[in-house]
Design an enzyme around this catalytic site. Structure first.
Site, PDB file in Angstrom:
ATOM      1  N   GLU A 142      39.986  47.258 -28.072  1.00 28.54           N
ATOM      2  CA  GLU A 142      41.186  46.604 -27.523  1.00 28.54           C
ATOM      3  C   GLU A 142      41.522  45.314 -28.261  1.00 28.54           C
ATOM      4  O   GLU A 142      41.574  44.227 -27.660  1.00 28.54           O
ATOM      5  CB  GLU A 142      41.005  46.345 -26.026  1.00 28.54           C
ATOM      6  CG  GLU A 142      40.904  47.633 -25.221  1.00 28.54           C
ATOM      7  CD  GLU A 142      40.759  47.397 -23.706  1.00 28.54           C
ATOM      8  OE1 GLU A 142      40.424  46.276 -23.310  1.00 28.54           O
ATOM      9  OE2 GLU A 142      40.982  48.353 -22.940  1.00 28.54           O
ATOM     10  N   GLU A 179      40.510  55.452 -22.254  1.00 30.72           N
ATOM     11  CA  GLU A 179      39.993  54.830 -21.034  1.00 30.72           C
ATOM     12  C   GLU A 179      41.003  54.995 -19.912  1.00 30.72           C
ATOM     13  O   GLU A 179      42.202  54.833 -20.113  1.00 30.72           O
ATOM     14  CB  GLU A 179      39.786  53.310 -21.202  1.00 30.72           C
ATOM     15  CG  GLU A 179      38.658  52.894 -22.079  1.00 30.72           C
ATOM     16  CD  GLU A 179      38.482  51.365 -22.073  1.00 30.72           C
ATOM     17  OE1 GLU A 179      38.993  50.712 -21.131  1.00 30.72           O
ATOM     18  OE2 GLU A 179      37.870  50.834 -23.008  1.00 30.72           O
TER      19      GLU A 179
END
Lengths: 677, 677, 677
Positions: free
Chosen positions: C151, C306
């Site tokens: 991320e 995710e």
């Protein structure tokens, strides 16, 4: 035993800052004080800069004159150590003594409390002053009590300076021994936070996102301990030089940064400063804090060290206390265990940041205004109440109150950050207050056996030994009520694995399978059937536990959502006692009803039944009882007295049967058959 | 006398930034300017980086060409000193010239106004540039006025750098002489703040809680003075080299950081930049600021230096001014004393942070759009209005306006922080505006004798001599109206002891025993009986004074709370005059009614009676009168003219009896019997 | 082709952090994973501190054991480069590797992502680790994919440190060549910002007011590039050592700081993390982001890397996903192009900031709860869906999506800052979603010829070549719809002069004379007449363009304000195509109606007509079609199937005619006459 042998009466007085006034005003102060029944004043709290003009020199002349004047007038001194606000020269000489915020910004001199509690310079100079004060005034006839510093942590309860960083590492080393143990406690394998040496550890200052919760929790402990250590540095000097003079610092009620149970061990008397919002209605929160303060030293009377006569200056807008309210709230403190009523401050300041903070003598400077008249009336009334000194409150109900739990519960990264400690405690406290039931606050590992009912709202953190303690208490016949999000983590904010609430599952006879926090505008319902008076439908908010029963019975079930019909409130017989669980935030009516039923089962009753809005409390000594009735309503209220004759300690009036209290009225009922002092 | 001898007309033009455009666009600019009636432009405001490529060298070539082009086209230059935004090389060479915020964060280059006003480097290089500009253009035919810097303090009105710290100490030493005197003024015995040496004193940067109010107040004075000193550094150079050219800087209306009365002493003409929210209805706040600007130099005409033609860029959302509104508001400025109408800016920028800020020529770049058409219409109308130049407004009513009071009133730690200076001033101003009554703003120590009524809302700070001035004024027949929270502190924010409002008690004939600020949703009532037209029941909010009469009579009393029935509004005959007191924030209808009655008693009338929403104002010169009627409504309105014939100066139309103004219409009525220029 | 040759199935699994658990738990993990159908896990994302105890040493023992265990159990590894969160020793050794905020505050170690992307130390040590990992595991049988960092930019997407300052200047020099060119691009003649040397340029940190927009825009580009460069440093090492293993990092959907089109060029597969607010209704925003992720690499399947099984921990309050919702949303991802469904994380953490973040295995640690049951059900279903791997979505409609436009549109200083990029994109996306129409997102300079309709909401920034591209597209028969505030600036945020929207005026056949942003509570009306089904009156908000037609025809006009009756929505025939313009923010019903009409004209239809709330999507391969039906309603819904027999791929059920989907139900319809794999 009274707080101070030198003043075996209810304390009455306030902060006195005569250094702000010419000495001729002091004489007028003495006259007005005596007229108002003042018997003690706190002096020197903000006097460091006057007492010590520079690093080498001291000037005690004015304080000598002041102490002598007080003694001459029969007024005692609560003498401050004067370290609450360091002088400008200290900031100039030791800029590193100024505290630093989480962004690394160092605070400036110019207001107050601008010190890092761990600063060596602050401690060195502060303790030097304390030692001199103690030696100088140790035998002074006016000295009744030591007032260490002031409202520790009020503005600066966290510091992120280099000295604190070093001390934090030492504190951790002391606590955990090895870095390996620290890693285990903080769970540092999460997010690659593993440490290999003590000096890799930083304070939880500004981080990109959530800091490690174990680190945050320990930092809160460390800061409470750092402030306590600063206190103890002064305390020990005072105790060494004047072992018989009581020493304390003033708390600020249920104040999150300080673990006040730990602090209270090192205080001879608990004192606190109470500033309820004057338009907020019946002062339940103040009552709760009085009870907490009384509980910090196991029921020993405390002192209401500060309140305001009329209005404060620090809110956005500061309405007056209406006539009679200051008196009513002062008696509330006494009703709940205070052995005194004191104010900030005696004479309203002419200059500075608090000049619009009310005082016993206002800016008019005379005795003619409403405020002084009320002050003098109260002071003179208190003289008649000597019998109350050192009487005690006997509570059959306790609420568990643990600062570590408070800290952990309100860390970030939770299922819901709307679950706030004081709100959850207060939710249950209010029901007891309304019912006139006395409450103690105790720590989770305390001996609970003297209580018939123990309530543990949101007991999120359960440290070593606590579940054993609770189980033993219930096993032997006690009654426990706990609520959602309890028993979740250990003392390092690590999950108790094995199904929530793992350490309480056996005791409660259930397992919480999932948490479902609610949004602010969301509600669910509670359905109660077959529970007698409690039967009905109630609203609940904030949180729903999805509960699987493992021996408990459901008292109420949810009415909506995919878990409609599943248990929301349960009861479990365990040994000779019973354990209740409330898996949601139920509306007031449900909590009141449920507690009414439990208390009735346990035979716990108020001293007198009163209507809502009339507070009742009872103080006792051997063979004596004093029942306080306080009418918080803005209209009269009727109270039916028990079958006996009473005398109102304030007015001397004889009372019997039904009494009518006018708005704001206070009665202190002494049963005529008892022995009065 | 007109503002500039070289331009004895109403100014019309705008900021002109030709450095953003190729020079061929300049020629088109000249054509469009002349077509639109432009007679002056402000040039060079943000040109420092272009005029001076580095610390040693200058390049005036483009400015020479521009000034010549303007002169050739008969357009005057309001030539800027170009110091408003230092070049990048200065930030690079002297990082210490960048200002510092209260957290110690130094600002970066990259927007504008990134200088500490006390920076030696900024002043050195800035004044060096000014000297060169003045010498170079002192005899240029286009030079009509000097424009020093730009909107001083707009973004950076406070600096906390090391240089400012040193200068603050010097400023304090200058003001107070000794540290002892400073201690007395700041009341440093409060909170242990006593100083023993000048260099112990810090700026009121980030402190743990409220900084010392005296320190805060002096810091605000110091920053206003620091900015003024930066201005004066440039002003003196210009006055020395070009003594006959008017010098000014542009204000931003009622701008808190600058004591504009003090500044205006050093300006040849007041100019200001007006940006009302275009959807906020009738521009009363703009009217008030026009009046304030006119008052700063005792009624001398000012210049509206900046406004926008259409929409700005810096609000969250920036609606257009509707058709006709720019014209209407431009005439409002003239009606209230402006001798010109100017815009930011001439040609809308292609790039940069203000490219969406409207301009006289928009991004289309041509003369066809609505905006340019309205600009050209107005410019050509103004040519017909030369008679207005240097005419004056004669006000019989004054409102006291004191920056020191503003600063002190809005410091923290007050009974209520909801009491805001401009709101309190505006509350009374609005009633006068609605009634068509001209108002001057004056300082509290000014000569008040030419006014029939003086209004002093929230005159919290009363410095030396002020109560004598007010008493003398009323004694000799003047009428004063003041309001709650007046007369409370001295020039150092220290309480005037002896019962509020101590310095005004004699004059007002009363004592305020307590303040009771109200919560936002709280109200009380005012009951008026026996006062003729004013009789009735009104609402009041924000604040209630609990008043004890000492000679005054009650005009209105409170209707609720424990002080129901006690006086809320009073009148006191004092000498030959009368002093009114309003001890609360009364609703508009009460203020309007009360002022109507007082003005009627005093014989003060508007030039013409107008319906609500039709603004009226009158400018006069010897033997001449010009009555402005401005219809702010979105529908037509009728106005009954006095018995005389009038000519509308704009259209030349003859008018008599009843006139109908369409929405947004403006009339400038000249009585036919008078001598017109 | 599947994402990884080693795993030619739909991916199913999650982040796996076994370093948080004793190794005996790993064996239980293997059992539970296999039972749940897990075939891949992401490992090592936050393992740097464990893998490398100090600057010199590494410890791969536990990772070796883990990789072997995975291989033994037939589970693949998405192996992370472990650089997402540097160890404490790096912060200690290289404090300059910690990022700095715009106030100059350096972040602390203690959470995660505490690195400056340009830090030399971070890159040196990070890449050193990556090289070792790649060599060590390059031939490991479990290695299926590389997961670079994590991320990027999630918490720290901007840094203002000294290293970044130097790099920014280099980046600018690279881009613009000369300072002169930079001055022209940034328009530095505005506000005296002209630069004479590269080292005069600062980062746009804390400035007194709006920083230069060109500087801000380039800084956003620079930071995206800086993060990309950090990624590429690791990517190149991995590609060199393991050229055949796919490499990627996980995005966070439509994430502003990263120009994901640019990034995706350097990824073998796009993956992203999706966390919709579970109470926000039908997940249109998630659908849109799935489509965007699929579009980043031209339609190639992506991976949902995710999501959460139940509830997250980082919102203020975190409700559960209701039963069936996780499954429904997982299928939504697949329906829109995902070739897998993965979770953060496998086993819920015991400690750390994310311990209340849901997981596939919860704190109870067993297989009995609702969450695990749903996880296992889904995992086992996916095994039956191998036919879907690498099937594609064929969209006939595209929406232009350009990060540079996003950045520029949301800079400060706009006519309205309420115009937000994703809201404008989403406004049109929603209408298409509701209609069941597939959408691609493409960059403005992309080849548009395969689309029948291209929508360009708020295309404020139009860089070089874009208007030519759009004109050519329409000329050749394409249909374009664009909206207000499009075509305003160039790639440096400089106005396209010559009348808005200058580069689109010819194509749209109109000129926008003025912008009139509306206030939040303000509306205008749209009147449509003579347009068939679309006829009616609609509401519009936010913005009104004042439009002059230059060849276009008006489809709708405004109903209020001074521009009532002027065109609001227009159509213009251009070459063989048509260009529509919507000069306001029209209500949903208008947008839906207008698009319905345009799509009908163009013959674009959904795979199946569904009622509102039932999502439809189609994936295809040669000769095969899979139609997804997802019922997002909390009640059953009826869908009429086309005339053919279908088989539901999940259940194997045969379906025909009308089918009824229960709440949360999913069907994947395969036409019986087609060839199924």
């Amino acid at each position: 035993m009274p707080v101070s042998k030198k003043l075996p009466q209810l304390f009455y007085g306030g902060d006195y800052n005569p250094e702000q006034w010419p000495e001729d005003v002091w004489l007028e102060d003495m006259r007005l004080m005596k007229q108002a029944g003042v018997n003690i004043v706190s002096v020197g709290i903000f006097s460091w800069a006057i007492l010590q003009p520079n690093a080498e020199n001291y000037d005690f002349g004015w304080l000598d004159r002041l102490m002598n004047l007080l003694a001459d007038n029969g007024i005692m001194a609560d003498l401050a150590t004067a370290t609450a606000s360091p002088p400008a020269w200290l900031a100039q000489l030791h800029p590193e003594s100024l505290p630093v915020d989480e962004n690394g910004v160092r605070f400036s001199h110019g207001s107050r409390q601008h010190y890092c509690p761990n600063s060596k310079a602050f401690r060195h100079y502060g303790q030097g002053l304390v030692r001199r004060l103690a030696h100088r005034y140790k035998d002074h006839p006016a000295l009744a009590m030591w007032h260490v510093n002031n409202e520790y942590g009020c503005h600066v309860s966290r510091c992120y300076c280099a000295e604190c960083t070093v001390r934090f590492r030492e504190w951790l080393q002391q606590r955990y021994g090895t870095v390996q143990e620290l890693n285990a406690r903080w769970g540092t394998n999460f997010w690659s936070q593993k440490y290999y040496a003590w000096d890799e550890i930083a304070l939880p200052a500004k981080t990109p996102t959530f800091a490690n919760p174990g680190q945050q929790l320990d930092y809160m402990r460390f800061m409470s301990d750092s402030l306590l250590d600063a206190y103890l540095g002064e305390y020990r000097i005072l105790k060494q030089i004047t072992p018989d003079v009581p020493v304390m610092t003033n708390f600020m009620g249920a104040f999150k940064p300080l673990d006040e149970f730990e602090w209270a061990k090192h205080m001879d008397v608990v004192t606190w400063d109470s500033y309820p919002e004057p338009t907020a209605g019946i002062p339940v929160a103040a009552a709760m804090q009085h009870d907490l303060m009384r509980s910090l030293r196991g029921g020993q009377p405390f002192i209401l060290m500060e309140q305001v006569t009329s209005q404060v200056n620090w809110r956005q807008r500061n309405p007056l206390k209406r006539p009679g309210v200051m008196r009513l709230w002062s008696y509330q403190a006494i009703a709940r265990g205070s052995d005194g009523v004191m104010f900030f401050q005696w004479r309203q300041s002419r200059a500075g940041a608090e000049k619009f903070h009310g005082a016993m003598v206002t800016h008019t400077g005379d005795e003619n205004g409403r405020v002084y008249r009320e002050v003098a009336q109260l002071g003179n009334e208190l003289k008649r109440l000597q019998a109350l000194v050192d009487t005690r409150i006997e509570a059959k109900v306790a609420i568990l109150f643990d600062w570590h739990n408070w800290w952990a519960l309100e860390l970030d990264s939770k299922p819901s950050r709307d679950v706030l400690f004081l709100e959850q405690i207060g939710h249950y406290y209010k029901a007891l207050f309304d019912a006139g039931i006395a409450v103690d606050f105790v720590q989770p590992h305390a001996d609970l056996n003297k209580y018939r009912l123990v309530i543990a709202p949101a007991l999120y953190l359960i440290g070593p030994g606590v579940s054993d303690n609770l189980e033993a208490y219930v096993q032997q016949g006690g009654t426990l009520l706990t609520t959602f999000f309890s028993g979740i983590v250990d003392e390092n904010d690590r999950i108790h694995l094995g199904g929530y609430p793992a350490p309480l599952r056996k005791l409660l006879g259930l397992c919480v399978e999932e948490f479902d926090p609610m949004l602010p505008d969301q509600t669910n319902g509670l359905r109660v059937r077959g529970q007698g008076d409690l039967d009905g439908d109630y609203k609940c908010t904030l949180w729903a536990d999805i509960i699987r029963l493992e021996g408990a019975e459901a008292l109420a079930s949810f009415t909506a959502d995919f878990f409609a019909g599943s248990p929301a409130v349960t009861a479990h017989t365990f040994g000779q006692g019973k354990a209740y669980y409330v898996g949601t935030h139920a509306e007031d009516a449900f909590v009141a009803g449920m507690l009414r039923r439990i208390l009735s089962d346990l035979g716990v009753q108020p001293p007198v039944m009163t209507p809502l809005g009339v507070e009742v409390s009872e103080r006792r000594a051997e063979g004596r009882s004093y029942i306080f009735l306080l009418n918080h309503l803005d209209q009269p209220a009727e109270v039916q007295l028990p079958a006996a004759g009473f005398t109102d300690l304030i007015s001397g009036r004889k009372l019997q049967g039904s009494v009518r209290l006018s708005a704001n009225e206070v009665l202190i009922l002494h049963k005529d058959t008892e022995h009065a002092v």
